[in-house]
Design a protein around this motif. Sequence first.
Motif, PDB file in Angstrom:
ATOM      1  N   THR A   1       0.852  -1.185   0.000  1.00 43.81           N
ATOM      2  CA  THR A   1       0.000   0.000   0.000  1.00 43.81           C
ATOM      3  C   THR A   1       0.888   1.234   0.000  1.00 43.81           C
ATOM      4  OG1 THR A   1      -0.137   0.009   2.402  1.00 43.81           O
ATOM      5  CG2 THR A   1      -1.870  -1.132   1.243  1.00 43.81           C
TER       6      THR A   1
ATOM      7  N   THR B   1       0.841   5.495   0.630  1.00 46.27           N
ATOM      8  CA  THR B   1       0.100   6.598   1.233  1.00 46.27           C
ATOM      9  C   THR B   1       0.904   7.883   1.120  1.00 46.27           C
ATOM     10  OG1 THR B   1      -0.877   5.065   2.829  1.00 46.27           O
ATOM     11  CG2 THR B   1      -0.972   7.396   3.384  1.00 46.27           C
TER      12      THR B   1
ATOM     13  N   ASP C   1      -4.574   7.712   0.571  1.00 47.28           N
ATOM     14  CA  ASP C   1      -4.135   6.425   0.042  1.00 47.28           C
ATOM     15  C   ASP C   1      -4.019   6.474  -1.478  1.00 47.28           C
ATOM     16  OD1 ASP C   1      -4.095   5.327   2.560  1.00 47.28           O
ATOM     17  OD2 ASP C   1      -6.131   4.545   2.421  1.00 47.28           O
ATOM     18  N   ASN C   2      -3.126   5.665  -1.994  1.00 45.06           N
ATOM     19  CA  ASN C   2      -2.945   5.445  -3.429  1.00 45.06           C
ATOM     20  C   ASN C   2      -2.735   6.737  -4.222  1.00 45.06           C
ATOM     21  OD1 ASN C   2      -3.355   2.643  -3.030  1.00 45.06           O
ATOM     22  ND2 ASN C   2      -5.552   3.027  -2.933  1.00 45.06           N
TER      23      ASN C   2
END
Length: 76
Positions: A4, A6, A24-25
């Motif tokens: 992931t 961030t 996020d992303n």
Amino acid sequence: MATTTTLRMSFKNQTGNTVNISLDNPKPDLTAAAVETAMDLVIAKNIFTTSGGDLVSKYDAKIISTETTDLYTPPV
């Protein structure tokens, strides 16, 4: 293994405390200049209020990547 990503933008508020805003992303091609522009806009538009007052300055910005390895999944 899952990864992931961030974007964490840190600001100082009126009492001098650090306030983090995380997204996020973020886009993979995100530039430092684009992040600084966005942080300036957040401060100028005064769209977030904290317990220590308005956000008054940029403090830090980081892209954080986290890898997670699942070692156990309970049966359904």
